[in-house]
Design a protein around this motif. Sequence first.
Motif, mmCIF file in Angstrom:
data_model
loop_
_atom_site.group_PDB
_atom_site.id
_atom_site.type_symbol
_atom_site.label_atom_id
_atom_site.label_comp_id
_atom_site.label_asym_id
_atom_site.label_seq_id
_atom_site.Cartn_x
_atom_site.Cartn_y
_atom_site.Cartn_z
ATOM 1 N N ALA A 271 0.444 5.703 4.372
ATOM 2 C CA ALA A 271 1.090 5.112 3.195
ATOM 3 C C ALA A 271 0.114 4.227 2.428
ATOM 4 O O ALA A 271 0.114 4.215 1.189
ATOM 5 N N GLY A 272 -0.722 3.474 3.144
ATOM 6 C CA GLY A 272 -1.725 2.639 2.491
ATOM 7 C C GLY A 272 -2.727 3.459 1.723
ATOM 8 O O GLY A 272 -3.105 3.123 0.590
ATOM 9 N N ASN A 273 -3.171 4.569 2.323
ATOM 10 C CA ASN A 273 -4.068 5.489 1.625
ATOM 11 C C ASN A 273 -3.410 6.045 0.369
ATOM 12 O O ASN A 273 -4.018 6.101 -0.703
ATOM 13 N N LEU B 294 -2.662 6.467 -5.515
ATOM 14 C CA LEU B 294 -1.804 6.402 -6.693
ATOM 15 C C LEU B 294 -2.339 5.419 -7.721
ATOM 16 O O LEU B 294 -2.386 5.715 -8.925
ATOM 17 N N LEU B 295 -2.773 4.243 -7.255
ATOM 18 C CA LEU B 295 -3.323 3.258 -8.171
ATOM 19 C C LEU B 295 -4.595 3.772 -8.834
ATOM 20 O O LEU B 295 -4.828 3.536 -10.022
ATOM 21 N N TYR C 53 4.012 -1.459 10.527
ATOM 22 C CA TYR C 53 3.771 -0.575 9.389
ATOM 23 C C TYR C 53 2.918 -1.270 8.322
ATOM 24 O O TYR C 53 2.016 -0.653 7.740
ATOM 25 N N ILE C 54 3.189 -2.556 8.075
ATOM 26 C CA ILE C 54 2.463 -3.292 7.037
ATOM 27 C C ILE C 54 1.007 -3.507 7.435
ATOM 28 O O ILE C 54 0.097 -3.395 6.613
ATOM 29 N N LEU C 55 0.763 -3.820 8.704
ATOM 30 C CA LEU C 55 -0.611 -3.977 9.181
ATOM 31 C C LEU C 55 -1.399 -2.676 8.990
ATOM 32 O O LEU C 55 -2.528 -2.677 8.503
ATOM 33 N N ALA C 56 -0.779 -1.563 9.388
ATOM 34 C CA ALA C 56 -1.438 -0.265 9.238
ATOM 35 C C ALA C 56 -1.576 0.112 7.766
ATOM 36 O O ALA C 56 -2.564 0.747 7.370
ATOM 37 N N MET D 132 -7.421 -0.449 2.813
ATOM 38 C CA MET D 132 -8.800 -0.928 2.879
ATOM 39 C C MET D 132 -9.771 0.217 3.161
ATOM 40 O O MET D 132 -10.850 0.298 2.566
ATOM 41 N N LEU D 133 -9.392 1.118 4.078
ATOM 42 C CA LEU D 133 -10.295 2.218 4.407
ATOM 43 C C LEU D 133 -10.443 3.177 3.225
ATOM 44 O O LEU D 133 -11.513 3.765 3.025
ATOM 45 N N TYR D 134 -9.386 3.318 2.439
ATOM 46 C CA TYR D 134 -9.481 4.144 1.232
ATOM 47 C C TYR D 134 -10.559 3.592 0.306
ATOM 48 O O TYR D 134 -11.348 4.350 -0.264
#
Length: 256
Positions: free
Chosen positions: A75-77, A82-83, A207-210, A216-218
């Motif tokens: 989801a973070g990726n 998207l941004l 979930y938020i930590l991941a 960040m990795l993106y």
Amino acid sequence: MNEKAILVIFIPFVGTIIGAATVFLFRGKMNATVQKCFLGFASGVMIAACVWSLLIPSIELSEGAWMPAALGFLAGNGFLLLLDYLIPHLHVNSDIPEGRKSKFEKNTMLVLAITLHNIPEGMAVGVLYASLLAGSTHIMLPATLALSIGIALQNIPEGAVVSMPFLAGGMSRGKAFFFGAASGAVEPIAALITIALTAVVTPVLPYILAFAAGAMLYVVVEELIPDAHGGKHSNAGSISAALGFVLMMVLDIALG
């Protein structure tokens, strides 16, 4: 909010300010090899922070379950993807044909890029501190401080990478410093917003930590690593990435 919280939240911003202040030490455009070292070092620090400070605590909070970490990471990726699609910006070393954009416009877009990618870093610090406020036994203040210091270390080269092009473009040192420092102002804001939402964040903390780790990795894969190896072949970026990774790993283990 106590003094420790303020310290943890604003340390990364201090790193950006220090990096932006390099305009008072150098003249003209930053040396390409130095820039690759800066970006490679930042990449290594962020990769280590993703693993030790975010993904491992996420898995521990889930009692060893992999699903929350995997879903949050993806989801973070996806969020950063998207941004990147919605907000136009530049890579650090990208080139624009003459006549398409002025140097100022190009540099302004660079500020937007770095500012955009500082959001997940601020979230990462905020979510760790939010977990402390929620009484989590898996995350301690030293570990949160380690992440904050690690992000500050990688913000130093980012601040320099933003401010130096403005100086090379003819802008005064004071204004170039301002733009470089301003790119990191979003981090404490993102951290404060995350902490303010502690009650909402706590139930889905793994979930938020991941999510923060994935975002960040993106940034590392999409922006920092390609820019650290662009142009003429050099091992400077790879060596610096290894040094940054080891430094952040040692820092996290020693303080955590």
